[in-house]
Design an enzyme around this catalytic site. Sequence first.
Site, PDB file in Angstrom:
ATOM      1  N   HIS A  13       0.852  -1.348  -0.006  1.00 37.92           N
ATOM      2  CA  HIS A  13      -0.102   0.150   0.102  1.00 37.92           C
ATOM      3  C   HIS A  13       0.922   1.269   0.103  1.00 37.92           C
ATOM      4  O   HIS A  13       2.121   1.284   0.241  1.00 37.92           O
ATOM      5  CB  HIS A  13      -1.014  -0.019   1.222  1.00 37.92           C
ATOM      6  CG  HIS A  13      -0.179  -0.049   2.568  1.00 37.92           C
ATOM      7  ND1 HIS A  13       0.328   1.205   3.037  1.00 37.92           N
ATOM      8  CD2 HIS A  13       0.232  -1.019   3.527  1.00 37.92           C
ATOM      9  CE1 HIS A  13       0.982   0.740   4.259  1.00 37.92           C
ATOM     10  NE2 HIS A  13       0.989  -0.680   4.339  1.00 37.92           N
ATOM     11  N   ARG A  62      -5.908   1.096   4.002  1.00 32.74           N
ATOM     12  CA  ARG A  62      -4.704   1.555   3.247  1.00 32.74           C
ATOM     13  C   ARG A  62      -4.429   0.756   2.021  1.00 32.74           C
ATOM     14  O   ARG A  62      -4.089   1.251   0.745  1.00 32.74           O
ATOM     15  CB  ARG A  62      -3.503   1.744   4.098  1.00 32.74           C
ATOM     16  CG  ARG A  62      -3.125   0.430   4.900  1.00 32.74           C
ATOM     17  CD  ARG A  62      -2.131   0.719   5.943  1.00 32.74           C
ATOM     18  NE  ARG A  62      -1.670  -0.293   6.718  1.00 32.74           N
ATOM     19  CZ  ARG A  62      -2.123  -0.751   7.717  1.00 32.74           C
ATOM     20  NH1 ARG A  62      -3.229  -0.348   8.274  1.00 32.74           N
ATOM     21  NH2 ARG A  62      -1.335  -1.799   8.566  1.00 32.74           N
ATOM     22  N   GLU A  86      -2.060  -6.837   7.675  1.00 28.87           N
ATOM     23  CA  GLU A  86      -0.857  -6.944   8.263  1.00 28.87           C
ATOM     24  C   GLU A  86      -0.714  -7.787   9.608  1.00 28.87           C
ATOM     25  O   GLU A  86      -1.833  -7.999  10.227  1.00 28.87           O
ATOM     26  CB  GLU A  86      -0.307  -5.505   8.694  1.00 28.87           C
ATOM     27  CG  GLU A  86       1.058  -5.339   9.084  1.00 28.87           C
ATOM     28  CD  GLU A  86       2.166  -5.876   8.151  1.00 28.87           C
ATOM     29  OE1 GLU A  86       2.090  -7.075   7.941  1.00 28.87           O
ATOM     30  OE2 GLU A  86       2.988  -5.143   7.578  1.00 28.87           O
TER      31      GLU A  86
END
Length: 213
Positions: A13, A62, A86
Amino acid sequence: MSSRGCRVILWRHGQTAWNLERRFQGSTDIELTDTGVAQAKRAARLLASLKPDAIVASDLKRAAATAGELAALTGLDITYEQGLQETYAGEWQGLTHDEIIARFGEQYAAWKRGEAVRRGGGELETEVADRAAPIVLRHAEKLPDNGTLVVVSHGGTIRTTIGRLLGLESHHWESLGGLSNCCWSVLGQGARGWRLLEHNAGTLPEPVLGDDD
Protein backbone atom coordinates in the site's frame (compact mmCIF):
# COMPACT_ATOMS: atom_id res chain seq x y z
CA MET A 1 -0.40 -25.83 -9.74
CA SER A 2 -2.99 -26.20 -12.45
CA SER A 3 -2.10 -23.07 -14.40
CA ARG A 4 1.38 -22.55 -15.81
CA GLY A 5 3.52 -19.51 -16.35
CA CYS A 6 1.51 -17.31 -14.02
CA ARG A 7 2.77 -14.21 -12.22
CA VAL A 8 1.85 -12.92 -8.79
CA ILE A 9 2.54 -9.24 -8.12
CA LEU A 10 2.61 -8.48 -4.38
CA TRP A 11 2.00 -4.73 -4.07
CA ARG A 12 2.42 -2.81 -0.84
CA HIS A 13 0.00 0.00 0.00
CA GLY A 14 0.86 3.69 -0.30
CA GLN A 15 2.15 5.98 2.41
CA THR A 16 0.25 6.61 5.65
CA ALA A 17 0.83 9.17 8.39
CA TRP A 18 1.93 6.37 10.70
CA ASN A 19 4.57 5.26 8.16
CA LEU A 20 6.06 8.77 8.28
CA GLU A 21 6.01 8.73 12.08
CA ARG A 22 7.61 5.26 12.09
CA ARG A 23 4.62 4.13 14.14
CA PHE A 24 3.80 0.41 14.09
CA GLN A 25 0.49 -0.05 12.29
CA GLY A 26 -0.13 -3.78 12.30
CA SER A 27 -3.86 -4.41 11.95
CA THR A 28 -4.79 -0.82 12.94
CA ASP A 29 -6.89 0.63 10.11
CA ILE A 30 -4.96 3.71 8.97
CA GLU A 31 -5.81 5.65 5.80
CA LEU A 32 -3.47 6.80 3.04
CA THR A 33 -2.01 10.31 3.07
CA ASP A 34 -2.44 12.51 -0.02
CA THR A 35 1.07 11.42 -0.96
CA GLY A 36 0.01 7.80 -0.52
CA VAL A 37 -2.91 8.29 -2.90
CA ALA A 38 -0.58 9.90 -5.46
CA GLN A 39 1.84 6.97 -5.09
CA ALA A 40 -1.01 4.52 -5.69
CA LYS A 41 -2.16 6.39 -8.80
CA ARG A 42 1.35 6.40 -10.24
CA ALA A 43 2.02 2.74 -9.46
CA ALA A 44 -1.40 1.73 -10.78
CA ARG A 45 -0.53 3.16 -14.19
CA LEU A 46 2.59 0.99 -14.31
CA LEU A 47 0.83 -2.13 -13.05
CA ALA A 48 -2.12 -1.66 -15.42
CA SER A 49 0.34 -1.95 -18.31
CA LEU A 50 1.08 -5.51 -17.14
CA LYS A 51 -2.55 -6.38 -17.91
CA PRO A 52 -3.52 -8.11 -14.66
CA ASP A 53 -6.31 -10.67 -14.71
CA ALA A 54 -7.39 -10.32 -11.09
CA ILE A 55 -6.94 -8.13 -8.00
CA VAL A 56 -7.14 -9.34 -4.42
CA ALA A 57 -6.53 -7.03 -1.46
CA SER A 58 -6.39 -6.74 2.29
CA ASP A 59 -9.59 -5.18 3.59
CA LEU A 60 -7.73 -2.53 5.61
CA LYS A 61 -8.32 0.99 4.24
CA ARG A 62 -4.74 1.66 3.17
CA ALA A 63 -4.59 -1.48 1.02
CA ALA A 64 -8.17 -1.22 -0.25
CA ALA A 65 -7.65 2.37 -1.40
CA THR A 66 -4.40 1.42 -3.12
CA ALA A 67 -6.10 -1.46 -4.91
CA GLY A 68 -8.94 0.86 -5.89
CA GLU A 69 -6.61 2.93 -8.06
CA LEU A 70 -5.68 -0.14 -10.12
CA ALA A 71 -9.30 -1.31 -10.30
CA ALA A 72 -10.31 2.10 -11.65
CA LEU A 73 -7.82 1.80 -14.52
CA THR A 74 -8.39 -1.86 -15.36
CA GLY A 75 -12.12 -2.27 -14.70
CA LEU A 76 -11.36 -5.35 -12.60
CA ASP A 77 -13.29 -6.12 -9.44
CA ILE A 78 -11.38 -6.35 -6.15
CA THR A 79 -11.75 -9.39 -3.91
CA TYR A 80 -11.13 -8.36 -0.30
CA GLU A 81 -9.49 -10.87 2.03
CA GLN A 82 -9.13 -10.28 5.77
CA GLY A 83 -6.34 -12.87 5.78
CA LEU A 84 -4.12 -10.45 3.85
CA GLN A 85 -4.09 -7.90 6.69
CA GLU A 86 -0.82 -6.86 8.28
CA THR A 87 0.62 -8.78 11.24
CA TYR A 88 -1.32 -8.24 14.46
CA ALA A 89 1.23 -7.02 16.99
CA GLY A 90 -0.72 -6.41 20.19
CA GLU A 91 0.96 -3.86 22.43
CA TRP A 92 3.37 -2.76 19.71
CA GLN A 93 0.58 -1.28 17.60
CA GLY A 94 0.49 2.50 17.71
CA LEU A 95 3.99 2.78 19.18
CA THR A 96 6.87 4.45 17.38
CA HIS A 97 10.03 2.55 16.51
CA ASP A 98 11.89 4.24 19.37
CA GLU A 99 9.09 3.47 21.85
CA ILE A 100 9.13 -0.19 20.86
CA ILE A 101 12.89 -0.43 21.41
CA ALA A 102 12.57 1.37 24.76
CA ARG A 103 9.73 -0.83 26.07
CA PHE A 104 10.31 -4.12 24.28
CA GLY A 105 14.04 -4.06 23.57
CA GLU A 106 14.70 -7.77 24.22
CA GLN A 107 11.69 -8.79 22.15
CA TYR A 108 12.73 -6.50 19.30
CA ALA A 109 16.31 -7.83 19.31
CA ALA A 110 15.07 -11.43 19.28
CA TRP A 111 12.81 -10.66 16.33
CA LYS A 112 15.70 -9.09 14.42
CA ARG A 113 17.79 -12.22 15.12
CA GLY A 114 15.12 -14.22 13.32
CA GLU A 115 13.67 -15.89 16.39
CA ALA A 116 9.96 -16.75 16.60
CA VAL A 117 8.57 -13.80 18.56
CA ARG A 118 5.02 -12.75 19.36
CA ARG A 119 5.65 -9.05 19.03
CA GLY A 120 3.51 -7.30 21.63
CA GLY A 121 1.75 -10.59 22.29
CA GLY A 122 0.54 -10.76 18.69
CA GLU A 123 1.02 -13.13 15.77
CA LEU A 124 4.11 -15.08 14.85
CA GLU A 125 5.41 -14.37 11.35
CA THR A 126 4.80 -18.02 10.50
CA GLU A 127 1.15 -17.59 11.52
CA VAL A 128 0.86 -14.63 9.15
CA ALA A 129 2.24 -16.81 6.35
CA ASP A 130 -0.17 -19.60 7.36
CA ARG A 131 -3.16 -17.32 6.71
CA ALA A 132 -1.89 -15.22 3.79
CA ALA A 133 0.02 -17.62 1.53
CA PRO A 134 -2.93 -20.02 0.98
CA ILE A 135 -5.09 -17.06 -0.10
CA VAL A 136 -2.52 -16.06 -2.71
CA LEU A 137 -2.25 -19.64 -3.95
CA ARG A 138 -6.02 -20.05 -4.11
CA HIS A 139 -6.41 -16.97 -6.27
CA ALA A 140 -3.40 -17.89 -8.42
CA GLU A 141 -5.02 -21.24 -9.15
CA LYS A 142 -7.96 -19.42 -10.76
CA LEU A 143 -5.76 -17.59 -13.28
CA PRO A 144 -5.64 -18.51 -16.95
CA ASP A 145 -2.33 -19.84 -18.22
CA ASN A 146 0.27 -17.04 -18.19
CA GLY A 147 -2.14 -14.94 -16.15
CA THR A 148 -1.25 -12.20 -13.68
CA LEU A 149 -2.63 -11.72 -10.16
CA VAL A 150 -2.11 -8.52 -8.20
CA VAL A 151 -2.17 -8.93 -4.41
CA VAL A 152 -2.42 -5.64 -2.49
CA SER A 153 -1.22 -6.08 1.07
CA HIS A 154 1.28 -4.91 3.68
CA GLY A 155 5.05 -5.03 4.04
CA GLY A 156 5.29 -7.67 6.75
CA THR A 157 2.58 -9.86 5.27
CA ILE A 158 4.11 -9.68 1.80
CA ARG A 159 7.55 -10.63 3.09
CA THR A 160 6.28 -13.66 5.02
CA THR A 161 4.16 -14.74 2.05
CA ILE A 162 7.10 -14.52 -0.34
CA GLY A 163 9.26 -16.47 2.10
CA ARG A 164 6.63 -19.18 2.42
CA LEU A 165 5.97 -19.47 -1.33
CA LEU A 166 9.71 -19.66 -2.07
CA GLY A 167 10.09 -22.42 0.51
CA LEU A 168 12.56 -20.47 2.64
CA GLU A 169 12.85 -21.31 6.33
CA SER A 170 11.31 -18.56 8.43
CA HIS A 171 14.58 -17.36 9.97
CA HIS A 172 15.73 -16.45 6.44
CA TRP A 173 12.70 -14.25 5.64
CA GLU A 174 14.41 -11.15 7.03
CA SER A 175 17.01 -11.45 4.24
CA LEU A 176 14.34 -10.49 1.68
CA GLY A 177 14.36 -6.89 2.89
CA GLY A 178 11.38 -4.59 3.15
CA LEU A 179 9.16 -2.94 0.56
CA SER A 180 8.93 0.82 0.14
CA ASN A 181 5.43 2.31 0.01
CA CYS A 182 3.60 1.34 -3.18
CA CYS A 183 6.43 -0.84 -4.45
CA TRP A 184 5.95 -4.46 -5.38
CA SER A 185 7.58 -7.84 -5.81
CA VAL A 186 6.91 -10.33 -8.57
CA LEU A 187 6.78 -14.11 -8.26
CA GLY A 188 6.69 -16.32 -11.33
CA GLN A 189 6.01 -20.01 -11.76
CA GLY A 190 9.07 -22.06 -12.64
CA ALA A 191 9.58 -25.77 -13.21
CA ARG A 192 10.13 -26.35 -9.48
CA GLY A 193 7.71 -23.87 -8.00
CA TRP A 194 7.69 -20.14 -7.43
CA ARG A 195 10.67 -17.92 -8.20
CA LEU A 196 11.34 -14.32 -7.15
CA LEU A 197 11.58 -12.29 -10.36
CA GLU A 198 11.57 -8.76 -8.92
CA HIS A 199 11.72 -7.34 -5.39
CA ASN A 200 10.87 -3.82 -4.16
CA ALA A 201 10.35 -2.70 -7.75
CA GLY A 202 8.52 0.33 -9.03
CA THR A 203 10.51 3.40 -8.12
CA LEU A 204 13.93 4.88 -7.64
CA PRO A 205 15.23 3.76 -4.22
CA GLU A 206 13.18 5.18 -1.36
CA PRO A 207 13.40 4.44 2.36
CA VAL A 208 11.44 1.50 3.71
CA LEU A 209 9.04 2.99 6.27
CA GLY A 210 6.99 0.21 7.71
CA ASP A 211 6.31 -2.47 10.30
CA ASP A 212 8.71 -4.89 8.62
CA ASP A 213 11.71 -2.55 8.94
